[in-house]
Scaffold this motif. Structure first.
Motif, PDB file in Angstrom:
ATOM      1  N   ARG A 109       0.813  -1.217   0.000  1.00 26.05           N
ATOM      2  CA  ARG A 109       0.000   0.000   0.000  1.00 26.05           C
ATOM      3  C   ARG A 109       0.847   1.268   0.000  1.00 26.05           C
ATOM      4  N   LEU A 112      -0.612   4.057  -2.086  1.00 19.64           N
ATOM      5  CA  LEU A 112      -1.731   4.683  -1.384  1.00 19.64           C
ATOM      6  C   LEU A 112      -1.225   5.664  -0.332  1.00 19.64           C
ATOM      7  N   LEU A 116      -2.114   9.657  -0.301  1.00 15.20           N
ATOM      8  CA  LEU A 116      -2.810  10.291   0.817  1.00 15.20           C
ATOM      9  C   LEU A 116      -1.973  11.427   1.410  1.00 15.20           C
ATOM     10  N   PRO A 155       0.031   8.371  -8.268  1.00 16.16           N
ATOM     11  CA  PRO A 155      -0.902   8.708  -7.182  1.00 16.16           C
ATOM     12  C   PRO A 155      -0.578  10.031  -6.511  1.00 16.16           C
ATOM     13  N   TYR A 200      -8.708   9.028  -6.307  1.00 17.56           N
ATOM     14  CA  TYR A 200      -8.645   7.585  -6.094  1.00 17.56           C
ATOM     15  C   TYR A 200      -8.769   6.828  -7.415  1.00 17.56           C
ATOM     16  N   TYR A 204      -4.728   6.912  -8.011  1.00 16.77           N
ATOM     17  CA  TYR A 204      -4.334   5.659  -7.364  1.00 16.77           C
ATOM     18  C   TYR A 204      -4.599   4.440  -8.256  1.00 16.77           C
TER      19      TYR A 204
END
Length: 467
Positions: A109, A112, A116, A155, A200, A204
């Motif tokens: 992850r 991600l 974020l 991302p 997202y 992502y």
């Protein structure tokens, strides 16, 4: 923009044809003939200006205007950001933060986690400045975990882009809100509601998809320098030190944003010496300058590293980014020529007469002006100015519907970033991608981002209209 003289006036279709031909020639020069992007952009800018009717006497001032205005916003940020990134990389600070992120999220992850983090940083920080600050972290994660750089970079980059396009206090949505009389607070809330799912899907998930299909190696932009003189600089600083350095520009810029908002609301005297001084500290170049000086102290001088070593490390950060700065400036020059020739305005005026629903017409106008001249902010403000007579004071539109219209314009303004957009060249050179690869990755991602953002804006408009 400097006042210019046109040798002749062309119709909107003719201007659009010139823009399309210019873009085609530029792509052929760069991709087929391998001409350096900087030279190709300058050559095509000259030819486009003359073909569009800009007089020879105004040619160079128009080129300077586009080149200089772009460098004014980019050169300081890229230079200072590269210095900060170099110190974080060579000191081991980037590795420390990478280890912490992977411990918290796990290796699978990591993309991600980077996305974020960039969403949080992207709230007050502009796209280019935020990306520069995150680069050493992205590169370190990519080198440690392996795979294409796009798995980790997309991302993060789309997170900064989504926040920059949809969420105040960034200039585009703020300007559009002012022109259309939208409540900035509502635009902020609804912008976040649209920006996060858009990121997202387009940052992502698309980043994972494209990263598994196109392998982009980690560039040497911030690579470790093998020179013995830099070996002693590595000190593996504490995680708290790294977080302070990354959060410092965020806090300062957020201070500037908050004081601007408080001044507009009448809570503070925006013109007082104290408030203007505090706002100055939060201007992006000043915030990054303060952060670089803090990094010099915390990572170098405080740890008894010699002043000459710190100076050499900072100096070594500038050479790799010189090409980036020049190419980005030349991209701004090309976009500036297209704007000065009236291409974007002619297209926007023609589209405004089509009779489409306001929210659809705004999106289409913003998208085509963006494709024609490159600047997302110019596309957004141009579309908002054209929609202003229809929207402002119209009792048929509720406050939330106006917000949805603003966000649809923002979505249109991000569509199809390509060779006339300085941000295209920034991403291309930072990620070490050639023009063809950037078109297949970044341009596609930005187009999907615009379409998804428009779909969500349209859904918001439909839901509000139903009640």
């Amino acid at each position: 923009m400097t006042e210019i003289e046109l040798n002749w006036t062309l119709s909107a279709p003719a201007l659009l044809g010139i823009a399309a031909a210019a873009i085609a020639v530029l792509l052929i020069l760069i991709i087929r003939f391998r001409l350096h992007a900087f030279i190709a952009l300058v050559v095509v800018s000259v030819l486009t200006a003359l073909a569009a009717g800009i007089s020879p006497g105004d040619l160079v001032p128009v080129m300077y205007d586009g080149f200089g205005s772009t460098l004014a916003s980019v050169a300081l940020l890229v230079g200072l950001g590269a210095m900060l990134g170099r110190m974080l990389e060579l000191s081991g600070g980037a590795q420390v933060l990478t280890d912490a992120l992977i411990r918290a999220f796990g290796e699978k992850r990591a993309p991600l986690a980077l996305g974020l983090t960039s969403l949080l940083f992207g709230f007050p920080i502009f796209f280019d400045a935020g990306l520069v600050v995150m680069l050493p972290i992205i590169f370190t994660v990519a080198k440690r975990l392996g795979g294409s750089l796009l798995l980790y970079a997309m991302p993060s980059a789309i997170a900064f882009s989504a926040m920059h396009i949809f969420v105040p206090p960034h200039p585009g949505p703020v300007a559009a809100s002012g022109l259309l009389g939208a409540n900035v607070g509502l635009v902020l809330i609804c912008g976040l509601i649209i920006a996060v799912p858009t990121w997202y899907l387009c940052g992502y998930l698309f980043g994972l998809f494209i990263g598994k299909r196109i392998n982009v190696p980690v560039p040497s932009l911030l690579a470790h320098d093998p020179a013995e003189e830099f070996a002693d600089f590595r000190s593996s600083p504490k995680l708290s030190t790294v977080l302070v350095l990354l959060a410092l520009p965020l806090v300062l810029i957020f201070l500037n944003t908050g004081l601007n908002f408080a001044g507009e609301a009448g809570w503070v005297d925006a013109e007082s010496t104290l408030i203007t001084s505090l706002r100055m500290l939060g201007e992006t170049p000043i915030a990054l300058l303060i952060t670089v000086l803090a990094a010099m102290w915390l990572l170098g001088w405080r740890k008894k590293k010699g002043s000459s070593m710190v100076e050499n490390i900072v100096d070594s950060a500038l050479s790799p980014v010189c090409s980036i700065i020049l190419i980005t400036g030349a991209g701004g020059m090309f976009g500036g020529v297209l704007r000065a020739s009236g291409i974007g305005d002619s297209i926007a005026d023609s589209l405004a007469t089509l009779g489409l629903p306001v929210i659809v017409a705004g999106f289409v106008i913003a998208a085509i002006v963006r494709i024609a001249q490159g600047s997302a902010t110019v596309a957004l403000t141009t579309a908002a100015a054209l929609m202003q007579p229809v929207v402002v004071g119209n009792p048929d539109f509720s406050s939330l519907q106006v917000v949805a219209i603003v966000l649809s314009l923002a979505a249109g303004s991000v569509v199809a970033s390509h060779v006339n957009d300085s941000g295209f060249w920034l991403v291309s050179r930072f990620f070490g991608m050639d023009t063809k690869t950037t078109l297949k990755t970044w341009t596609v991602a930005q187009t999907i981002q615009g379409l998804v953002g428009f779909a969500l804006s349209l859904a918001l408009y439909g839901v509000v209209s139903a009640f």
